[in-house]
Write an enzyme that holds these catalytic residues in place. Structure first.
Site, PDB file in Angstrom:
ATOM      1  N   GLY A 124      -5.285   7.831  15.074  1.00 28.47           N
ATOM      2  CA  GLY A 124      -5.777   9.207  14.503  1.00 28.47           C
ATOM      3  C   GLY A 124      -4.404   9.849  14.499  1.00 28.47           C
ATOM      4  N   GLU A 127      -5.103  14.505   9.418  1.00 30.79           N
ATOM      5  CA  GLU A 127      -5.843  15.451   9.730  1.00 30.79           C
ATOM      6  C   GLU A 127      -6.027  16.353   8.324  1.00 30.79           C
ATOM      7  OE1 GLU A 127      -3.973  18.205  12.429  1.00 30.79           O
ATOM      8  OE2 GLU A 127      -3.915  16.669  13.979  1.00 30.79           O
ATOM      9  N   GLY A 339     -16.922  -9.226 -18.100  1.00 28.34           N
ATOM     10  CA  GLY A 339     -17.716  -8.552 -18.789  1.00 28.34           C
ATOM     11  C   GLY A 339     -18.818  -7.772 -18.356  1.00 28.34           C
ATOM     12  N   GLY A 340     -19.824  -7.620 -18.821  1.00 24.49           N
ATOM     13  CA  GLY A 340     -21.070  -6.972 -18.238  1.00 24.49           C
ATOM     14  C   GLY A 340     -21.306  -7.433 -16.780  1.00 24.49           C
ATOM     15  N   GLU A 363      -2.331   4.460   5.022  1.00 23.28           N
ATOM     16  CA  GLU A 363      -1.281   4.057   5.639  1.00 23.28           C
ATOM     17  C   GLU A 363       0.153   4.255   4.768  1.00 23.28           C
ATOM     18  OE1 GLU A 363      -0.978   0.763   8.075  1.00 23.28           O
ATOM     19  OE2 GLU A 363      -3.083   0.484   8.500  1.00 23.28           O
TER      20      GLU A 363
END
Length: 384
Positions: A124, A127, A339-340, A363
């Site tokens: 962590g 923020e 392609g599609g 990161e």
């Protein structure tokens, strides 16, 4: 630099490649569609030593180096970028940070849980107001006797929902700027820490990303990692290795998209012959393969320097920015060649394209990497 692999390294790569093709690739589309974190798979990865890659055997890890780590992440990333992201965040950030800066007591208590996959780790730093500018951290940690009390929130945290612990950066001295940030190991079974909103992401959808909230979360004073005020410096050192992992993940995504395209192009018929026979398609394939190979060389160079104990800040950033941007380009060209069909979820290149974009952001954005590279170049020039 010579990157000839040893027999052990080839065996590790081939083992992970086989696992990825048998158990990850066939399930990747479903996990993506359901935004499902594959906990059973991660338990198996832990059993195989793939969640403690860089951790010494005495703490339950595999005791491998960054070259092996790159090989592992490339193979997993080629099958599923989201799984690769989870493996990278767990190994490079949470587990590695604890190993690098945790006390011996903390190492022996928690590293075996993380390396085995019993626990999944989060990290962590980010923020709402502190992304590229990590110095903007506002989460606080206040000493209260034999405990620290954490308050605040983190954003875009991998494994905030599925994990069991986080290494969190929090401000312990407001007036000291970057040197007022410290790092803490916080198990999720402590009262006062909980995941917040789970993000509904463009890509990497099987890797859960949520906010993380601390409300008077109390942890023992011994859960401080390293010295008070060193959290920001620790995070920068951890990210030097973490950027190698994102480069390896990017390399895997790009190679997976290229592999899929090399299988598709010879079978797709237009104007009475395979599209792979057209010069325009062949040029695309050549450029895609060249980009993948160049990304591999940069990433392996950074990994080899890391294993040799040499500075890697410049090389890690070069590998990360180049490989991540190659992944986006290769995945986009893969869709163009399909392609599609490439625009549908029936083919894996659509997912590779969505997954690749995060690698240019997480990161450290591409813009931040270029600032780091330029700083390193100018400092080196000034020393000559």
């Amino acid at each position: 630099m010579d990157f000839e692999l040893s027999q052990d390294q080839v065996a590790i790569r081939d083992m992970v490649r086989d696992l990825a093709r048998r158990e990850i690739a066939p399930n990747a589309g479903g996990w993506d569609e359901r935004q499902e974190f594959p906990r059973e798979l991660f338990a198996k990865l832990g059993e195989l030593g793939l969640l403690g890659v860089l951790i010494p055997e005495e703490y339950g890890g595999a005791g491998l180096g960054y070259v092996e780590y790159v090989l592992i992440l490339e193979e997993i990333g080629a099958a599923d970028g989201g799984v690769g992201l989870g493996v990278a965040a767990h190994n490079s950030l949470c587990t590695n940070h604890l190993y690098m800066y945790g006390s011996e007591e903390l190492r022996r208590e928690f590293l075996p849980k993380l390396a085995s996959g019993e626990w999944i780790g989060a990290w962590g730093l980010t923020e709402p107001g502190a992304g590229s500018d990590a110095g903007g951290t506002t989460t606080t940690a206040v000493r209260d006797g034999a405990e620290w009390v954490l308050n605040g929130s983190k954003n875009f945290i991998t494994h905030a929902t599925s994990g069991q612990a986080v290494v969190a950066m929090a401000r312990t001295a407001k007036e000291k700027g970057h040197h007022g940030i410290s790092a803490f190991f916080v198990p999720f079974d402590r009262p006062g820490v909980a995941p917040g909103k789970k993000e509904n992401k463009l890509g990497m959808r099987c890797s859960d990303t949520s906010s993380l909230v601390f409300e008077d979360c109390r942890i023992p004073a011994s859960y401080l990692l390293g010295d008070e005020g060193d959290g920001f410096i620790q995070a920068m050192h951890v990210l030097d290795g973490g950027r190698i992992s994102i480069a390896a993940l990017s390399l895997g995504i790009a190679r997976g998209a290229l592999d899929a395209t090399l299988q598709y192009a010879p079978t797709r018929q237009q104007f009475g012959k395979p599209i792979a026979s057209f010069q325009a398609i062949r040029h695309k394939l050549a450029d895609m393969a060249t980009g993948v190979e160049a990304a591999r060389l940069l990433t392996m160079q950074a990994a080899a320097l890391k294993d040799a104990g040499k500075p890697t800040t410049k090389q890690s950033s070069m590998a990360k920015v180049y490989a991540s941007e190659v992944a986006v380009r290769v995945a986009e060209e893969a869709i163009q060649i399909h392609g599609g069909y490439g625009y549908t979820k029936d083919y894996p290149v659509e997912r590779a394209w969505r997954d690749s974009k995060l690698c240019t952001i997480g990161e450290g954005t591409s813009e931040i990497q270029r600032l780091v590279i330029a700083r390193e170049l100018l400092e080196a020039a000034g020393e000559r």
